[in-house]
Write a protein that holds these residues in place. Structure first.
Motif, PDB file in Angstrom:
ATOM      1  N   THR A   1       1.049  -1.359  -0.495  1.00  0.00           N
ATOM      2  CA  THR A   1      -0.062  -0.063  -0.117  1.00  0.00           C
ATOM      3  C   THR A   1       0.628   1.375  -0.253  1.00  0.00           C
ATOM      4  N   THR A   2       1.888   1.244   0.724  1.00  0.00           N
ATOM      5  CA  THR A   2       3.215   2.771   0.705  1.00  0.00           C
ATOM      6  C   THR A   2       3.900   2.428  -0.536  1.00  0.00           C
ATOM      7  N   GLU A   3       3.580   1.354  -0.868  1.00  0.00           N
ATOM      8  CA  GLU A   3       4.926   1.701  -2.164  1.00  0.00           C
ATOM      9  C   GLU A   3       3.908   1.740  -3.263  1.00  0.00           C
ATOM     10  N   ASP A   4       2.662   1.535  -3.089  1.00  0.00           N
ATOM     11  CA  ASP A   4       1.910   2.601  -4.795  1.00  0.00           C
ATOM     12  C   ASP A   4       1.356   3.915  -4.409  1.00  0.00           C
ATOM     13  N   TRP A   5       1.163   3.686  -3.287  1.00  0.00           N
ATOM     14  CA  TRP A   5       0.897   5.909  -2.662  1.00  0.00           C
ATOM     15  C   TRP A   5       2.717   6.506  -3.041  1.00  0.00           C
ATOM     16  N   LEU A   6       3.780   5.448  -2.433  1.00  0.00           N
ATOM     17  CA  LEU A   6       5.172   6.835  -2.962  1.00  0.00           C
ATOM     18  C   LEU A   6       4.578   7.786  -4.536  1.00  0.00           C
ATOM     19  N   TYR A   7       4.516   6.088  -5.303  1.00  0.00           N
ATOM     20  CA  TYR A   7       5.030   6.517  -6.971  1.00  0.00           C
ATOM     21  C   TYR A   7       3.338   6.794  -7.628  1.00  0.00           C
ATOM     22  N   ASP A   8       2.622   7.224  -6.904  1.00  0.00           N
ATOM     23  CA  ASP A   8       1.274   7.496  -6.551  1.00  0.00           C
ATOM     24  C   ASP A   8       1.149   9.141  -6.848  1.00  0.00           C
ATOM     25  N   ASP A   9       0.110   8.949  -5.473  1.00  0.00           N
ATOM     26  CA  ASP A   9       0.094  10.531  -5.039  1.00  0.00           C
ATOM     27  C   ASP A   9       1.490  11.232  -3.739  1.00  0.00           C
ATOM     28  N   GLY A  10       1.398   9.894  -3.229  1.00  0.00           N
ATOM     29  CA  GLY A  10       2.999  10.258  -3.353  1.00  0.00           C
ATOM     30  C   GLY A  10       4.209  11.077  -3.556  1.00  0.00           C
ATOM     31  N   GLU A  11       4.381  10.906  -4.775  1.00  0.00           N
ATOM     32  CA  GLU A  11       5.416  11.280  -6.034  1.00  0.00           C
ATOM     33  C   GLU A  11       5.898  12.493  -5.180  1.00  0.00           C
ATOM     34  N   ASP A  12       5.478  13.569  -5.098  1.00  0.00           N
ATOM     35  CA  ASP A  12       5.660  14.901  -4.985  1.00  0.00           C
ATOM     36  C   ASP A  12       4.901  15.312  -3.517  1.00  0.00           C
ATOM     37  N   SER A  13       5.094  15.044  -2.461  1.00  0.00           N
ATOM     38  CA  SER A  13       4.649  14.591  -0.664  1.00  0.00           C
ATOM     39  C   SER A  13       5.298  15.897   0.004  1.00  0.00           C
ATOM     40  N   THR A  14       4.928  15.830   1.327  1.00  0.00           N
ATOM     41  CA  THR A  14       5.574  16.784   1.877  1.00  0.00           C
ATOM     42  C   THR A  14       6.430  16.028   3.225  1.00  0.00           C
ATOM     43  N   LYS A  15       7.717  16.665   3.929  1.00  0.00           N
ATOM     44  CA  LYS A  15       8.579  15.619   4.172  1.00  0.00           C
ATOM     45  C   LYS A  15       8.276  15.250   5.451  1.00  0.00           C
ATOM     46  N   ALA A  16       7.044  15.213   6.131  1.00  0.00           N
ATOM     47  CA  ALA A  16       5.977  15.538   7.132  1.00  0.00           C
ATOM     48  C   ALA A  16       5.362  14.107   6.896  1.00  0.00           C
ATOM     49  N   LYS A  17       4.738  13.983   5.559  1.00  0.00           N
ATOM     50  CA  LYS A  17       4.374  12.788   5.453  1.00  0.00           C
ATOM     51  C   LYS A  17       4.796  11.275   5.233  1.00  0.00           C
ATOM     52  N   TYR A  18       6.601  11.624   4.940  1.00  0.00           N
ATOM     53  CA  TYR A  18       6.900  10.486   4.617  1.00  0.00           C
ATOM     54  C   TYR A  18       7.724   9.878   5.304  1.00  0.00           C
ATOM     55  N   VAL A  19       7.992  10.685   6.464  1.00  0.00           N
ATOM     56  CA  VAL A  19       7.890  10.784   8.140  1.00  0.00           C
ATOM     57  C   VAL A  19       6.798   9.401   8.191  1.00  0.00           C
ATOM     58  N   ALA A  20       5.504  10.145   8.403  1.00  0.00           N
ATOM     59  CA  ALA A  20       4.766   9.593   9.018  1.00  0.00           C
ATOM     60  C   ALA A  20       4.688   7.910   8.490  1.00  0.00           C
ATOM     61  N   LYS A  21       4.843   8.367   7.460  1.00  0.00           N
ATOM     62  CA  LYS A  21       4.868   6.705   6.347  1.00  0.00           C
ATOM     63  C   LYS A  21       5.831   5.664   6.823  1.00  0.00           C
ATOM     64  N   TYR A  22       7.389   6.801   7.051  1.00  0.00           N
ATOM     65  CA  TYR A  22       8.091   5.259   7.412  1.00  0.00           C
ATOM     66  C   TYR A  22       7.791   5.301   8.948  1.00  0.00           C
ATOM     67  N   GLU A  23       7.209   5.978  10.063  1.00  0.00           N
ATOM     68  CA  GLU A  23       6.750   5.751  11.184  1.00  0.00           C
ATOM     69  C   GLU A  23       5.937   4.484  11.473  1.00  0.00           C
ATOM     70  N   GLU A  24       4.504   4.898  10.321  1.00  0.00           N
ATOM     71  CA  GLU A  24       3.725   3.571  10.031  1.00  0.00           C
ATOM     72  C   GLU A  24       4.554   2.546   9.684  1.00  0.00           C
ATOM     73  N   LEU A  25       5.267   2.164   9.032  1.00  0.00           N
ATOM     74  CA  LEU A  25       6.154   0.806   8.656  1.00  0.00           C
ATOM     75  C   LEU A  25       7.032   0.454   9.612  1.00  0.00           C
ATOM     76  N   ALA A  26       7.821   1.463  10.746  1.00  0.00           N
ATOM     77  CA  ALA A  26       8.499   0.637  11.477  1.00  0.00           C
ATOM     78  C   ALA A  26       7.751   0.466  12.656  1.00  0.00           C
ATOM     79  N   SER A  27       6.800   0.928  12.606  1.00  0.00           N
ATOM     80  CA  SER A  27       5.886   0.711  14.251  1.00  0.00           C
ATOM     81  C   SER A  27       5.450  -1.365  13.978  1.00  0.00           C
ATOM     82  N   LEU A  28       5.671  -1.203  12.750  1.00  0.00           N
ATOM     83  CA  LEU A  28       5.063  -2.782  12.585  1.00  0.00           C
ATOM     84  C   LEU A  28       6.221  -3.662  12.165  1.00  0.00           C
ATOM     85  N   GLY A  29       7.476  -3.105  11.664  1.00  0.00           N
ATOM     86  CA  GLY A  29       8.383  -4.179  10.700  1.00  0.00           C
ATOM     87  C   GLY A  29       9.597  -3.979  12.452  1.00  0.00           C
ATOM     88  N   ASN A  30      10.007  -2.974  13.649  1.00  0.00           N
ATOM     89  CA  ASN A  30      10.260  -2.731  14.138  1.00  0.00           C
ATOM     90  C   ASN A  30      10.494  -4.043  15.544  1.00  0.00           C
TER      91      ASN A  30
END
Length: 693
Positions: A607-636
């Motif tokens: 889901t995050t990969e699809d967002w990254l190459y679609d709506d997230g292609e030109d997003s904000t720093k805060a959005k990228y950080v939030a998505k990263y932390e969301e995945l990291a909360s599961l992966g960690n």
């Protein structure tokens, strides 16, 4: 503590040097190059400064501005503008003040920047490069500029440094900076009482050819004469090669690169590389892929053909040398050595021409690319209160005569040539005027016909207030302190009124006077300082309001560039995390996650990969950080289990190693004890056998 910083602001590349570690060091940039491209590019969201601008220049040719030092202080209606405009791919426009600016697309909008702003952007970039490399504060700078820079251009370059957050301690002629480098690091110069060493220093860079005749003694330098050709440099050689191939490709491939800025720029860059190859080889191939219309081009050029192409340039080699010698009142026989610097002096035919003009072999003991920056850094260090440097005195020449003009009051003269042409500076002069009230003064070039076309004749204006004429007097004497300062700027340091006072001074007694003789006094009239006058000045420099506005604008752009860079970094980190975590789920982390956890995490990654190459292609720093932390909360969680197991393995391995080590030590001790016991028994048996014998 601020580290002294010397900047050789070149037309093609800038070189940065600092004084530290008891020497002068060249600062490398972010890609470890010892020089930084002198250009500024503009993109959809941020600026491309230096190396990044050069990388994107071919694809961003209309929004990349170079040749910055050529347009700073240049009038749009100046006859020289037509010459300079030929070397620009960006659109040059006329500003409200009549100066040259650049129009570019930036952030989806059309922006116009002055040459001073553009130069400030580059200076700000290299300032941060020096700060990151030296891990120190950079506040003071010595800027090396061409000899032909007018007073206006020197003010403009100083303003550019201030916009970039630097204090321009000194503006120095680039050839003089290189000469300082020569004088400081040469250990065999003659002493104060010996005959000076006369050196001809020739500097041919990307756009300018300068020759100076210099007088060297240990710890001292005097400029005896300087001349230049403002439109003679490496770029003219590059352009000659490019024009040659433009004609050839038009006939050979039926393409006209002159009609395509990107294609022309690609051939121009290739021509520059070809020129360098031909400096070491007699011939070289030339090829560029997909220049335009998907056509690949190829050709070749010999050194002889290049020399024929630049023949009109070579015919101009002797002129600056002759003028500099004439100014110094010397002939070629009076010159002891000839030093060459500047990248263009590597061209063999040019070296031969210079050598022939002086009638002697050339020396290249100075680093041809770095001598100017090193000299500028040393000059900056001279002014630093925190560093002790080797004493070195140097005096430059002011090429133009400057007069001061004032309101005509009473019967006195209304102007005076204070600093004649070719007079040394820094220099201070005191003049006395008789004023009937507040007055104005101006500094002007004495002979406008000797100036480069378009140079303003008036240099600065001053208003003086506070002139009080006593009752009974027609006027009052005013002492004015005029100065050509170390940066070559003509200023008035102070002005004050004088008054005559009568004092009693003792008269010396005769030698045969009795000891108890009464002292004798006489009245003496003296002129002393009375009132310091108020002074306001108008120069070419920006007023405080304009300067602060431009400083704020540059800070905004710098913060925007920083945010874009950080946003791109967070985006890349998120993309890398997606691919890394997905790979590890099927490998290292496979035994540490349940099937449900794997499914949930893989769905989140997809889901995050699809967002990254679609709506997230030109997003904000805060959005990228939030998505990263969301995945990291599961992966960690899974990573924690893996790391815990790995730590458990390491502890077990460490315990086994320690057990094995202790076992080895015990075995060694036992072996040693056994060996010692066995050694004692053998000795006794030997003794008995010996007795039997």
């Amino acid at each position: 503590m601020s580290t002294p910083f010397g900047l050789d602001l070149g037309n093609n590349n800038s070189v940065l040097a600092v004084a530290r570690n008891r020497g002068i060091d060249i600062v490398v940039n972010e890609v470890s190059n010892r020089s930084t491209p002198s250009l500024v590019g503009f993109g959809p969201r941020n600026r491309y400064l230096g190396e990044s601008g050069k990388t994107k220049q071919t694809s961003n040719v209309k929004n990349t501005v170079e040749n910055l030092k050529r347009i700073i202080g240049l009038n749009f209606r100046d006859p020289e503008f037509d010459i300079e405009n030929n070397f620009f791919t960006s659109k040059l426009v006329e500003l409200k003040n009549g100066k040259v600016g650049a129009e570019v697309k930036f952030g989806g909008k059309t922006h116009t920047f002055s040459a001073t702003q553009l130069t400030a952007m580059l200076i700000d970039k290299v300032k941060h490069t020096v700060q990151q490399e030296t891990k120190s504060t950079i506040t003071d700078v010595c800027l090396a500029v061409p000899v032909w820079y007018s007073e206006e251009q020197r003010y403009n370059i100083a303003d550019a440094a201030r916009i970039a957050g630097l204090n321009p301690l000194r503006i120095v002629n680039d050839v003089t900076a290189a000469a300082v480098s020569y004088g400081v690091f040469k250990n065999d110069l003659p002493g104060p009482e010996e005959k000076p060493r006369i050196v001809g220093l020739v500097d041919i860079g990307h756009s300018t050819y300068t020759c100076s005749i210099l007088d060297f003694r240990k710890g001292e330098l005097k400029v005896l004469g300087t001349a230049y050709d403002k439109h003679f440099g490496g770029r003219d050689f590059d352009r000659a090669i490019t024009e040659h191939f433009a004609d050839e490709f038009k006939a050979k491939y039926k393409i006209d690169i002159r009609q395509n800025p990107k294609a022309y720029n690609r051939i121009l860059n290739a021509a520059e590389k070809l020129k360098k190859v031909l400096s070491a080889n007699t011939n070289a191939p030339f090829s560029v892929e997909s220049v335009m219309d998907d056509i690949d081009v190829s050709s070749q050029l010999t050194r002889e053909e290049l020399e024929e192409l630049v023949k009109p340039l070579l015919e101009r080699v002797t002129d600056p040398i002759s003028k500099a010698l004439s100014q110094a009142k010397l002939t070629v026989n009076g010159v002891d050595f000839v030093e060459i610097i500047g990248g263009t002096t590597r061209i063999p035919v040019l070296k031969r021409s210079i050598s022939d003009a002086f009638g002697k072999p050339l020396s290249s003991t100075l680093n041809q690319d770095e001598a100017v920056a090193k000299g500028a850094a040393f000059i900056c260090a001279i002014h630093s209160p925190t560093l002790r440097v080797r004493p070195f005195k140097f005096i430059d020449l002011d090429p133009y005569s400057v007069s001061y003009i004032w309101d005509k009051q009473a019967e006195d003269e209304d102007h005076l040539e204070v600093f004649p042409a070719n007079s040394p500076y820094p220099s201070t002069k005191l003049i006395t005027l008789y004023r009937t009230g507040d007055f104005r003064m101006e500094a002007r070039y004495t002979d406008p016909s000797k100036l480069p076309k378009g140079t303003p004749v008036t240099i600065a204006k001053w208003n003086f207030t506070g002139v009080n004429v006593p009752e009974g007097q027609d006027s009052v004497p005013v002492k004015v302190k005029l100065r050509c300062d170390p940066s070559g700027l003509h200023i008035i340091e102070s002005a004050y009124t004088l008054e005559e006072i009568t004092v009693q001074e003792p008269v010396p007694l005769p030698e045969d006077a009795p000891e108890d003789a009464e002292p004798v006094f006489k009245e003496v009239t003296k002129t002393v300082k009375k009132d310091t006058l108020g002074m306001t000045v108008e120069t070419f420099g920006l007023n405080p309001v304009e300067l602060n506005n431009l400083i704020e604008k540059e800070n905004e752009l710098t913060n925007q560039d920083k945010l874009v860079a950080e946003t791109e970094d967070r985006k890349n980190a998120l993309e890398e995390y997606i691919y890394t975590l997905r790979a590890k789920l099927d490998d290292e982390y496979s035994d540490f996650a349940s099937d449900a956890e794997k499914k949930k995490l893989k769905n989140a990654l997809a889901t995050t990969e699809d967002w990254l190459y679609d709506d997230g292609e030109d997003s904000t720093k805060a959005k990228y950080v939030a998505k990263y932390e969301e995945l990291a909360s599961l992966g960690n969680v899974i990573r924690g289990r893996y790391l815990a197991k790995e730590e458990e393995k390491r502890q077990a391995l460490r315990a086994n190693q320690e057990t094995s080590k202790m076992s080895d030590i015990a075995e060694k001790l036992a072996a040693q004890r056994k060996a010692q016991a066995g050694s004692g028994d053998d000795g006794e048996n030997t003794d008995e056998n010996m007795d039997l014998d």
